[in-house]
Motif scaffolding. Structure first.
Motif, PDB file in Angstrom:
ATOM      1  N   VAL A   1      35.338   2.413  19.385  1.00  3.88           N
ATOM      2  CA  VAL A   1      35.210   1.120  20.046  1.00  3.88           C
ATOM      3  C   VAL A   1      34.880   0.075  18.989  1.00  3.88           C
ATOM      4  N   ILE A   2      35.637  -1.010  18.987  1.00  6.19           N
ATOM      5  CA  ILE A   2      35.437  -2.106  18.046  1.00  6.19           C
ATOM      6  C   ILE A   2      34.763  -3.248  18.794  1.00  6.19           C
ATOM      7  N   VAL A   3      33.579  -3.646  18.345  1.00  2.00           N
ATOM      8  CA  VAL A   3      32.825  -4.721  18.974  1.00  2.00           C
ATOM      9  C   VAL A   3      32.808  -5.915  18.030  1.00  2.00           C
ATOM     10  N   ILE A   4      33.343  -7.046  18.479  1.00  2.00           N
ATOM     11  CA  ILE A   4      33.388  -8.280  17.693  1.00  2.00           C
ATOM     12  C   ILE A   4      32.447  -9.274  18.349  1.00  2.00           C
ATOM     13  N   PRO A   5      31.403  -9.746  17.639  1.00  2.00           N
ATOM     14  CA  PRO A   5      30.407 -10.633  18.258  1.00  2.00           C
ATOM     15  C   PRO A   5      30.928 -12.054  18.434  1.00  2.00           C
ATOM     16  N   ASN A   6      30.145 -12.847  19.150  1.00  2.00           N
ATOM     17  CA  ASN A   6      30.473 -14.261  19.334  1.00  2.00           C
ATOM     18  C   ASN A   6      30.453 -14.999  17.997  1.00  2.00           C
ATOM     19  N   GLY A   7      31.310 -16.016  17.868  1.00  2.00           N
ATOM     20  CA  GLY A   7      31.336 -16.829  16.661  1.00  2.00           C
ATOM     21  C   GLY A   7      31.823 -16.096  15.442  1.00  2.00           C
ATOM     22  N   PHE A   8      32.686 -15.106  15.622  1.00  2.00           N
ATOM     23  CA  PHE A   8      33.174 -14.329  14.484  1.00  2.00           C
ATOM     24  C   PHE A   8      33.904 -15.215  13.474  1.00  2.00           C
ATOM     25  N   SER A   9      34.800 -16.051  13.954  1.00  2.00           N
ATOM     26  CA  SER A   9      35.554 -16.931  13.058  1.00  2.00           C
ATOM     27  C   SER A   9      34.642 -17.948  12.379  1.00  2.00           C
ATOM     28  N   ARG A  10      33.683 -18.518  13.147  1.00  2.00           N
ATOM     29  CA  ARG A  10      32.763 -19.496  12.567  1.00  2.00           C
ATOM     30  C   ARG A  10      31.911 -18.879  11.466  1.00  2.00           C
ATOM     31  N   ASP A  11      31.386 -17.677  11.707  1.00  3.38           N
ATOM     32  CA  ASP A  11      30.563 -17.024  10.690  1.00  3.38           C
ATOM     33  C   ASP A  11      31.363 -16.694   9.444  1.00  3.38           C
ATOM     34  N   PHE A  12      32.607 -16.283   9.649  1.00  2.00           N
ATOM     35  CA  PHE A  12      33.428 -15.912   8.496  1.00  2.00           C
ATOM     36  C   PHE A  12      33.765 -17.121   7.627  1.00  2.00           C
ATOM     37  N   ILE A  13      34.036 -18.261   8.242  1.00  2.00           N
ATOM     38  CA  ILE A  13      34.478 -19.436   7.484  1.00  2.00           C
ATOM     39  C   ILE A  13      33.288 -20.268   7.002  1.00  2.00           C
ATOM     40  N   ARG A  14      32.317 -20.517   7.890  1.00  2.00           N
ATOM     41  CA  ARG A  14      31.214 -21.413   7.524  1.00  2.00           C
ATOM     42  C   ARG A  14      30.070 -20.683   6.841  1.00  2.00           C
ATOM     43  N   GLU A  15      29.676 -19.564   7.431  1.00  2.00           N
ATOM     44  CA  GLU A  15      28.536 -18.822   6.885  1.00  2.00           C
ATOM     45  C   GLU A  15      28.921 -17.894   5.738  1.00  2.00           C
ATOM     46  N   ARG A  16      30.214 -17.777   5.479  1.00  2.00           N
ATOM     47  CA  ARG A  16      30.720 -16.952   4.381  1.00  2.00           C
ATOM     48  C   ARG A  16      30.526 -15.455   4.616  1.00  2.00           C
ATOM     49  N   LYS A  17      30.202 -15.058   5.815  1.00  4.72           N
ATOM     50  CA  LYS A  17      30.087 -13.639   6.128  1.00  4.72           C
ATOM     51  C   LYS A  17      30.167 -13.457   7.635  1.00  4.72           C
ATOM     52  N   ALA A  18      30.659 -12.321   8.046  1.00 10.98           N
ATOM     53  CA  ALA A  18      30.771 -11.997   9.468  1.00 10.98           C
ATOM     54  C   ALA A  18      30.606 -10.494   9.644  1.00 10.98           C
ATOM     55  N   SER A  19      30.180 -10.102  10.819  1.00 13.33           N
ATOM     56  CA  SER A  19      29.919  -8.678  11.086  1.00 13.33           C
ATOM     57  C   SER A  19      30.691  -8.231  12.321  1.00 13.33           C
ATOM     58  N   ILE A  20      31.128  -7.014  12.280  1.00 15.67           N
ATOM     59  CA  ILE A  20      31.687  -6.350  13.455  1.00 15.67           C
ATOM     60  C   ILE A  20      31.039  -4.980  13.566  1.00 15.67           C
ATOM     61  N   GLN A  21      31.161  -4.385  14.724  1.00 12.05           N
ATOM     62  CA  GLN A  21      30.553  -3.075  14.957  1.00 12.05           C
ATOM     63  C   GLN A  21      31.638  -2.061  15.297  1.00 12.05           C
ATOM     64  N   LEU A  22      31.558  -0.915  14.634  1.00  9.70           N
ATOM     65  CA  LEU A  22      32.489   0.182  14.880  1.00  9.70           C
ATOM     66  C   LEU A  22      31.705   1.339  15.463  1.00  9.70           C
TER      67      LEU A  22
END
Length: 368
Positions: free
Chosen positions: A97-118
């Motif tokens: 199961v792949i869990v993608i949290p809220n604001g994934f795109s925002r964290d990746f572009i603005r915060e320079r990092k993003a997390s997902i759960q496998l």
């Protein structure tokens, strides 16, 4: 009835006295080459995954498409909430199961990092580890595509969580498999050899003219193996629990009932083999090539069924060992109840009835 118990007692003594070992010289190499050539592989193809996407943006959709576009993963369903994760795993066909949290795109572009759960079903640790490695490699390639191969501080950190077997202990896979293998060996193979030996030595005619009915004679020969196999299953459960820490999250009574049902299935299969063969060597060859090797290679005991060719996946469905391993994993690791294992239990019960009916039709009560 006293004569029946004396007959069972005699058979028990005979089991402990018989120490002969039969070696199969012909047929085994061909079976080994065919099964090992197709069944043994470290690759897993078309593993079914579920996605829980809270973000629902272009970047998260692109990542899911990237993962499911590979030959390693197939998108099975989209989940709506975390409450749907465990039911999806309990179905038995979802591997990750792949869990993608809220604001994934925002964290990746603005915060320079993003997390997902496998989240993976670690009741099969080898498969779980392989799937995580595949997913991490795909995520890494997707990250490079988004950064245009530039060395920017844009990262995706997968958060891995192993469900049902967080320590990835391989013993959690081998204990159910070894139990299945031993019960099949003791019940089916030894039963077929025992009954066939009476026919080969000519003593079956003597037994048939005794006061016992033919069905009681067969029952008297298989009862010792029922008791022996049930005792062995308890020993395996105790050793797995005490020495290796194998959990039993479900009902012990339900687990023992499943073991008893599988013993009956294997015994009925052994009776069927004995009714179709007239020599111990033939019964051994049929048991080894038709039961023992498929139990090891095609039941999901050692190698994942999903990685095998489609014809072998179809063949695995007619093996009682496959359904018994599913039952053991569900009860011991997932804590499943009767409703969750009703399908494999029903299949084993149907196989038992089928084997017994065919055996009764094929068994000859008069020998010439």
């Amino acid at each position: 009835m006293k004569q029946f118990f004396e007959f069972v007692k005699k058979e028990c003594f005979h089991i402990f006295r018989d120490r002969r070992t039969l070696i199969i010289l012909f047929g085994m190499p061909v079976v080994l080459i065919v099964l090992f050539g197709f069944a043994i592989t470290n690759e897993i193809r078309h593993a079914r995954v579920a996605v829980l996407d809270y973000s629902q943006d272009a970047l998260s959709h692109g990542l899911v498409n990237k993962i499911t576009a590979s030959t390693y993963f197939d998108l099975a369903e989209n989940l709506r909430s975390e409450k749907d994760i465990l039911p999806a795993f309990r179905k038995g066909d979802i591997r990750m199961v792949i869990v993608i949290p809220n604001g994934f795109s925002r964290d990746f572009i603005r915060e320079r990092k993003a997390s997902i759960q496998l989240l993976t079903d670690a009741s099969d640790p080898n498969t779980a580890t392989t799937l995580i490695n595949y997913a991490n490699a795909i995520i890494g390639r997707y990250q490079q595509e988004q950064t245009n191969l530039q060395h920017l501080p844009l990262t995706i950190h997968p958060e891995v969580r192993m469900v049902y077997n967080p320590m990835l202990k391989s013993v959690f896979l081998f204990v159910p498999g070894v139990m299945t293998l031993i019960l099949m060996l003791v019940c089916a193979m030894m039963t077929s050899i025992t009954i066939t030996r009476e026919k080969e030595l000519g003593t079956m005619e003597i037994l048939l003219v005794s006061p016992l009915r033919p069905m009681l004679i067969i029952a008297g020969k298989v009862v010792p193996y029922v008791l022996l196999s049930f005792f062995i299953s308890i020993i395996i459960l105790c050793l797995g629990s005490w020495i290796f820490g194998m959990p039993v999250k479900g009902s012990i009574l339900l687990l023992l009932s499943a073991c008893g049902l599988f013993c009956l299935t294997a015994l009925s299969l052994g009776i069927l083999i004995s009714s179709l063969t007239n020599s111990q060597q033939t019964a051994m060859m049929v048991s080894m090539m038709g039961l023992l090797l498929p139990t090891i290679l095609l039941s999901g005991f050692v190698y994942p069924i999903e990685s095998m060719p489609v014809p072998l996946q179809i063949v695995s469905n007619i093996l009682p060992a496959k359904w018994f391993i599913i039952i053991l994993k569900d009860i011991m690791l997932k804590g499943s109840g009767l409703r969750q294992i009703a399908l494999p239990m029903g299949i084993l019960g149907g196989m038992t009835c089928f084997f017994l009916i065919v055996s009764l039709r094929k068994f000859k009560i008069r020998l010439s």
